[in-house]
Design a protein around this motif. Sequence first.
Motif, short mmCIF file in Angstrom:
data_model
loop_
_atom_site.label_atom_id
_atom_site.label_comp_id
_atom_site.label_asym_id
_atom_site.label_seq_id
_atom_site.Cartn_x
_atom_site.Cartn_y
_atom_site.Cartn_z
N ALA A 195 0.84 -1.20 0.00
CA ALA A 195 0.00 0.00 0.00
C ALA A 195 0.87 1.25 0.00
N LEU A 196 1.94 1.22 0.80
CA LEU A 196 2.85 2.37 0.84
C LEU A 196 3.50 2.61 -0.50
N ARG B 192 2.39 1.70 -3.41
CA ARG B 192 1.39 2.18 -4.37
C ARG B 192 1.10 3.67 -4.15
N TYR B 193 1.01 4.05 -2.88
CA TYR B 193 0.74 5.45 -2.55
C TYR B 193 1.87 6.35 -3.06
N ALA C 195 1.20 15.69 5.61
CA ALA C 195 0.78 14.42 5.01
C ALA C 195 1.78 13.32 5.34
N ALA D 45 1.94 6.51 -6.86
CA ALA D 45 0.88 7.38 -7.37
C ALA D 45 1.25 8.85 -7.15
N LEU D 46 1.84 9.12 -5.97
CA LEU D 46 2.24 10.50 -5.65
C LEU D 46 3.27 11.00 -6.66
N ARG E 75 1.55 11.24 -10.33
CA ARG E 75 0.57 12.30 -10.48
C ARG E 75 1.16 13.68 -10.28
N GLU F 141 6.25 15.05 -0.63
CA GLU F 141 5.06 14.99 0.21
C GLU F 141 5.12 16.12 1.23
N PRO F 142 4.04 16.91 1.38
CA PRO F 142 4.06 17.95 2.41
C PRO F 142 4.25 17.32 3.80
#
Lengths: 184, 288
Positions: A3-4, A6-7, A69, A10-11, A14, A65-66
């Motif tokens: 999951a990490l 994938r996240y 987040a 995607a980050l 995108r 990543e901010p």
Amino acid sequence: MTALLRYHAALLLRSQRWLPPLLLYAAFLGISVQAGQPVLDSLGYSAAALLPVAAWLARICVTGEPDAARGCVASAAGPARAHVACLLVALAGAAALGTVATLLVTLLSDPVASDHRTRVPLAPPAGPGCSPRWPAPCSARPSARSPAGRSFGRGDVPCRLCCWGRCCPWWPPALRRRRRCRAW
Amino acid sequence: MRPDLCLQNAGRRYGLRGPWVLRGVDLTVAPGRLVRVEGANGSGKSTLLRLLAGIDAPSEGRITGRPRTAYVPERFPPALPFTASGYLTHLGTVHGLSRRAAARAAGEWLERLGAAAYAETPMARLSKGSSQKVAVAQALLAEPELLVLDEAWTGLDTDARAELERAVAERTVAGGSVVFVDHDPRRLAGLPDATYAVRDGSLVRRASREPSPSGPQVTVEAQGPPDGRLPEAAHRTATSAEETAPGRYRLTVPAPHSDVLLRTLLTAHPPWHVVSVSQREDTSGSLR
């Protein structure tokens, strides 16, 4: 962990912040690699340029990543795992870029050594070139020096430095010159 | 039963030679506890919360018994290239839910917080309050064992604030721990099991039930079986219980806990009948 990954993937995708390093790499390859050039030289150039591009990608992944987040993800998954996931995504991105570049460069270049006479089989340089990129020209050496047929000896260390020199245009000229004295 | 989260002599400083922001902190957060942390701006509250949430490691001392944790920051930046529901689905899977469960929980929480209309809006176009709702939703959707709220109410509208208070009450009743910081003394007034103050880099426990104003209260009248005893869980939730007739009780409960109490009564065996629910005026001022 999936999951990490994938996240973070995607980050990265995108955010489109991967575009500048990709363009830089493409521009560098466009300038330094030409069709019909000896394959080992071309692979050397593409490998040398991949290092800064991989570093840039890693920086993009880690800083993309901010903070707030990042805190949310770190508390859910643990800060170490979150950080490792960032770096793994950057590594995967660089590996994918390197693989594509290796295949393109291998297809475009002439399968000859720098002297334009000795034939170089394509599989050895391209194969290892796909994963740990920079040793590619070095691991191709055995086929280049196969006529001599000797095992790894004292002279090999400077020779290896020489083939690194071929990858790195900023290598001291003295080392780059040595390549003439040995197997090639 | 999961172990307590314990901070033992924990300290934190930024950099190798930086000044100590926190030092010698001993804190135990047991399951089901609601802990309030107070302190002036810059006193180290956020640092303490980051230690509790596991975002930072202590520079000295140690933390044991880490549960599944979720954290809500004070300001949540919308600069993420996702839609609200896309981000929540990703975070749900990071919290350990399956993709489908995460997407469903994301929709539910956005609806509870009144942001369902923004589910498909890119986060870069969300207002400050709406992105704060996304931050709250990401923490609540996986039902964490420890919820850390760093001024999470800032920027939320009135309905969402009340909803977050109810969500906190639900978490504590379900056995989760909640640690929160808020500058409004009426926030969850009368509910925290312990209140700590951060002063000069150390943590001081405030005497329990010190002059903290009681928040809005709700009176519930319920009728059970004639010889029925009030369910144990209802006793724990209510601040006062008074038997007006055989099997008939008048219960007073802090407003955020009212839903939890009603749920307890209605799902008891045998179920209780709720005769009336009324809200008493807040004794300390207006209802926020």
